[in-house]
Write a protein that holds these residues in place. Structure first.
Motif, PDB file in Angstrom:
ATOM      1  N   GLY A 246      -4.847   1.118   7.465  1.00 12.54           N
ATOM      2  CA  GLY A 246      -4.901  -0.117   6.702  1.00 12.54           C
ATOM      3  C   GLY A 246      -5.779   0.011   5.475  1.00 12.54           C
ATOM      4  O   GLY A 246      -6.650   0.878   5.394  1.00 12.54           O
ATOM      5  N   TRP A 247      -5.498  -0.862   4.517  1.00 11.86           N
ATOM      6  CA  TRP A 247      -6.354  -1.031   3.334  1.00 11.86           C
ATOM      7  C   TRP A 247      -6.904  -2.444   3.353  1.00 11.86           C
ATOM      8  O   TRP A 247      -6.149  -3.406   3.551  1.00 11.86           O
ATOM      9  CB  TRP A 247      -5.568  -0.789   2.050  1.00 11.86           C
ATOM     10  N   PHE A 248      -8.180  -2.559   3.124  1.00 11.43           N
ATOM     11  CA  PHE A 248      -8.859  -3.829   2.989  1.00 11.43           C
ATOM     12  C   PHE A 248      -9.622  -3.810   1.671  1.00 11.43           C
ATOM     13  O   PHE A 248      -9.841  -2.760   1.093  1.00 11.43           O
ATOM     14  CB  PHE A 248      -9.843  -4.047   4.155  1.00 11.43           C
ATOM     15  N   ARG A 249     -10.040  -4.980   1.225  1.00 12.98           N
ATOM     16  CA  ARG A 249     -10.853  -5.051   0.010  1.00 12.98           C
ATOM     17  C   ARG A 249     -11.908  -6.129   0.145  1.00 12.98           C
ATOM     18  O   ARG A 249     -11.743  -7.084   0.894  1.00 12.98           O
ATOM     19  CB  ARG A 249      -9.976  -5.285  -1.221  1.00 12.98           C
ATOM     20  N   GLN A 250     -12.971  -5.943  -0.610  1.00 15.41           N
ATOM     21  CA  GLN A 250     -14.049  -6.936  -0.618  1.00 15.41           C
ATOM     22  C   GLN A 250     -14.561  -7.109  -2.033  1.00 15.41           C
ATOM     23  O   GLN A 250     -15.039  -6.152  -2.650  1.00 15.41           O
ATOM     24  CB  GLN A 250     -15.191  -6.514   0.314  1.00 15.41           C
ATOM     25  N   ALA A 251     -14.435  -8.316  -2.527  1.00 11.28           N
ATOM     26  CA  ALA A 251     -14.941  -8.675  -3.853  1.00 11.28           C
ATOM     27  C   ALA A 251     -16.362  -9.214  -3.704  1.00 11.28           C
ATOM     28  O   ALA A 251     -16.742  -9.696  -2.628  1.00 11.28           O
ATOM     29  CB  ALA A 251     -14.037  -9.717  -4.491  1.00 11.28           C
ATOM     30  N   PRO A 252     -17.146  -9.171  -4.779  1.00  2.65           N
ATOM     31  CA  PRO A 252     -18.522  -9.670  -4.703  1.00  2.65           C
ATOM     32  C   PRO A 252     -18.564 -11.112  -4.232  1.00  2.65           C
ATOM     33  O   PRO A 252     -17.835 -11.965  -4.743  1.00  2.65           O
ATOM     34  CB  PRO A 252     -19.019  -9.534  -6.138  1.00  2.65           C
ATOM     35  N   GLY A 253     -19.413 -11.376  -3.247  1.00  2.00           N
ATOM     36  CA  GLY A 253     -19.576 -12.731  -2.757  1.00  2.00           C
ATOM     37  C   GLY A 253     -18.461 -13.222  -1.848  1.00  2.00           C
ATOM     38  O   GLY A 253     -18.465 -14.394  -1.453  1.00  2.00           O
ATOM     39  N   LYS A 254     -17.523 -12.346  -1.534  1.00  2.00           N
ATOM     40  CA  LYS A 254     -16.392 -12.751  -0.685  1.00  2.00           C
ATOM     41  C   LYS A 254     -16.341 -11.886   0.569  1.00  2.00           C
ATOM     42  O   LYS A 254     -16.906 -10.806   0.625  1.00  2.00           O
ATOM     43  CB  LYS A 254     -15.084 -12.643  -1.451  1.00  2.00           C
TER      44      LYS A 254
ATOM     45  N   GLN B   1      -0.284   2.283  -3.734  1.00  2.00           N
ATOM     46  CA  GLN B   1       0.146   2.171  -5.120  1.00  2.00           C
ATOM     47  C   GLN B   1       0.005   0.725  -5.542  1.00  2.00           C
ATOM     48  O   GLN B   1       0.592  -0.174  -4.932  1.00  2.00           O
ATOM     49  CB  GLN B   1       1.602   2.627  -5.268  1.00  2.00           C
ATOM     50  N   MET B   2      -0.777   0.505  -6.588  1.00  2.00           N
ATOM     51  CA  MET B   2      -1.063  -0.851  -7.045  1.00  2.00           C
ATOM     52  C   MET B   2      -0.518  -1.018  -8.453  1.00  2.00           C
ATOM     53  O   MET B   2      -0.973  -0.342  -9.385  1.00  2.00           O
ATOM     54  CB  MET B   2      -2.568  -1.105  -7.018  1.00  2.00           C
TER      55      MET B   2
ATOM     56  N   GLN C 150      -6.837  -2.019 -17.175  1.00  2.00           N
ATOM     57  CA  GLN C 150      -6.553  -3.317 -17.782  1.00  2.00           C
ATOM     58  C   GLN C 150      -5.550  -4.092 -16.934  1.00  2.00           C
ATOM     59  O   GLN C 150      -4.735  -3.496 -16.204  1.00  2.00           O
ATOM     60  CB  GLN C 150      -6.008  -3.132 -19.189  1.00  2.00           C
ATOM     61  N   ALA C 151      -5.597  -5.397 -17.062  1.00  4.12           N
ATOM     62  CA  ALA C 151      -4.627  -6.238 -16.364  1.00  4.12           C
ATOM     63  C   ALA C 151      -3.208  -5.802 -16.720  1.00  4.12           C
ATOM     64  O   ALA C 151      -2.917  -5.490 -17.882  1.00  4.12           O
ATOM     65  CB  ALA C 151      -4.841  -7.700 -16.721  1.00  4.12           C
ATOM     66  N   GLY C 152      -2.363  -5.760 -15.711  1.00  7.22           N
ATOM     67  CA  GLY C 152      -0.996  -5.297 -15.886  1.00  7.22           C
ATOM     68  C   GLY C 152      -0.807  -3.812 -15.633  1.00  7.22           C
ATOM     69  O   GLY C 152       0.328  -3.337 -15.555  1.00  7.22           O
ATOM     70  N   GLY C 153      -1.905  -3.101 -15.521  1.00 10.78           N
ATOM     71  CA  GLY C 153      -1.843  -1.668 -15.298  1.00 10.78           C
ATOM     72  C   GLY C 153      -1.658  -1.302 -13.841  1.00 10.78           C
ATOM     73  O   GLY C 153      -1.472  -2.166 -12.974  1.00 10.78           O
ATOM     74  N   SER C 154      -1.725   0.006 -13.576  1.00 13.49           N
ATOM     75  CA  SER C 154      -1.495   0.528 -12.239  1.00 13.49           C
ATOM     76  C   SER C 154      -2.584   1.518 -11.855  1.00 13.49           C
ATOM     77  O   SER C 154      -3.189   2.169 -12.708  1.00 13.49           O
ATOM     78  CB  SER C 154      -0.139   1.249 -12.173  1.00 13.49           C
ATOM     79  N   LEU C 155      -2.797   1.626 -10.568  1.00 16.36           N
ATOM     80  CA  LEU C 155      -3.676   2.631  -9.982  1.00 16.36           C
ATOM     81  C   LEU C 155      -3.067   3.055  -8.653  1.00 16.36           C
ATOM     82  O   LEU C 155      -2.387   2.255  -8.001  1.00 16.36           O
ATOM     83  CB  LEU C 155      -5.082   2.096  -9.719  1.00 16.36           C
TER      84      LEU C 155
ATOM     85  N   THR D 126       2.178  -1.109  -2.790  1.00 10.71           N
ATOM     86  CA  THR D 126       2.988  -0.393  -1.799  1.00 10.71           C
ATOM     87  C   THR D 126       2.104   0.586  -1.046  1.00 10.71           C
ATOM     88  O   THR D 126       1.425   1.416  -1.668  1.00 10.71           O
ATOM     89  CB  THR D 126       4.132   0.376  -2.467  1.00 10.71           C
ATOM     90  N   ILE D 127       2.128   0.496   0.278  1.00 16.06           N
ATOM     91  CA  ILE D 127       1.403   1.449   1.103  1.00 16.06           C
ATOM     92  C   ILE D 127       2.380   2.505   1.597  1.00 16.06           C
ATOM     93  O   ILE D 127       3.536   2.208   1.909  1.00 16.06           O
ATOM     94  CB  ILE D 127       0.703   0.748   2.294  1.00 16.06           C
ATOM     95  N   SER D 128       1.916   3.731   1.619  1.00 21.04           N
ATOM     96  CA  SER D 128       2.738   4.810   2.156  1.00 21.04           C
ATOM     97  C   SER D 128       1.819   5.816   2.840  1.00 21.04           C
ATOM     98  O   SER D 128       0.628   5.871   2.548  1.00 21.04           O
ATOM     99  CB  SER D 128       3.558   5.492   1.065  1.00 21.04           C
ATOM    100  N   ARG D 129       2.399   6.571   3.745  1.00 21.67           N
ATOM    101  CA  ARG D 129       1.598   7.576   4.426  1.00 21.67           C
ATOM    102  C   ARG D 129       2.381   8.883   4.489  1.00 21.67           C
ATOM    103  O   ARG D 129       3.591   8.873   4.756  1.00 21.67           O
ATOM    104  CB  ARG D 129       1.168   7.119   5.805  1.00 21.67           C
ATOM    105  N   ASP D 130       1.678   9.970   4.232  1.00 22.06           N
ATOM    106  CA  ASP D 130       2.239  11.310   4.343  1.00 22.06           C
ATOM    107  C   ASP D 130       1.527  11.956   5.512  1.00 22.06           C
ATOM    108  O   ASP D 130       0.413  12.486   5.373  1.00 22.06           O
ATOM    109  CB  ASP D 130       2.011  12.090   3.040  1.00 22.06           C
ATOM    110  N   ASN D 131       2.158  11.891   6.674  1.00 24.54           N
ATOM    111  CA  ASN D 131       1.499  12.379   7.878  1.00 24.54           C
ATOM    112  C   ASN D 131       1.275  13.885   7.844  1.00 24.54           C
ATOM    113  O   ASN D 131       0.313  14.386   8.432  1.00 24.54           O
ATOM    114  CB  ASN D 131       2.303  11.978   9.111  1.00 24.54           C
ATOM    115  N   ALA D 132       2.132  14.601   7.145  1.00 22.21           N
ATOM    116  CA  ALA D 132       1.954  16.054   7.036  1.00 22.21           C
ATOM    117  C   ALA D 132       0.693  16.399   6.253  1.00 22.21           C
ATOM    118  O   ALA D 132       0.040  17.411   6.509  1.00 22.21           O
ATOM    119  CB  ALA D 132       3.177  16.679   6.382  1.00 22.21           C
TER     120      ALA D 132
END
Length: 125
Positions: free
Chosen positions: A35-43, A82-83, A13-18, A69-75
């Motif tokens: 990197g993270w990218f995203r693609q919405a329908p029609g975009k 984190q959204m 739901q809006a306001g939530g996290s993933l 927030t992007i993070s990386r655990d190289n190990a």
């Protein structure tokens, strides 16, 4: 070659996290900007966030700054996104990608050589 594999998408739901995860299959993420990218329908596919290999500097699209927030655990050869405070306009397929560390154009999809198959994120209003 390195093969990113995304997980963690879903319906929220809006306001939530993933939290999205991107694990390395094959070679490790060592020496790669992730990197993270995203693609919405029609975009077109758009940049979301990136973290460099050399010094871990993070970059964000203005639309997600302060919420993601992007993070990386190289190990663990894993990259996370984190959204928080998700909005319906964040609905998209999210892709993880790897670019050799010496490429400077972290915002541009054509700088990335390796891509995952994507994970769907749906934010309901």
């Amino acid at each position: 070659q390195v093969q990113p594999v995304e997980s963690g998408g879903g319906l929220v739901q809006a306001g939530g996290s993933l939290r999205l995860s991107c694990a390395a299959s094959g070679r490790t993420f060592s020496g790669y900007t992730m990197g993270w990218f995203r693609q919405a329908p029609g975009k077109e596919r758009e940049f979301v966030a990136a973290a460099t290999w050399t010094d871990g500097t993070s970059y964000y699209a203005d639309s997600v700054k302060g919420r993601f927030t992007i993070s990386r655990d190289n190990a663990k050869n894993t990259v996370y996104l984190q959204m928080n405070s998700l909005k319906p306009e964040d609905t998209a397929v999210y892709y993880c990608a790897a670019a050799p560390y010496y490429r400077r154009g972290v915002y541009y999809s054509n700088e990335y050589d390796y891509w995952g198959s994507g994970t769907q994120v749906t934010v309901s209003s």
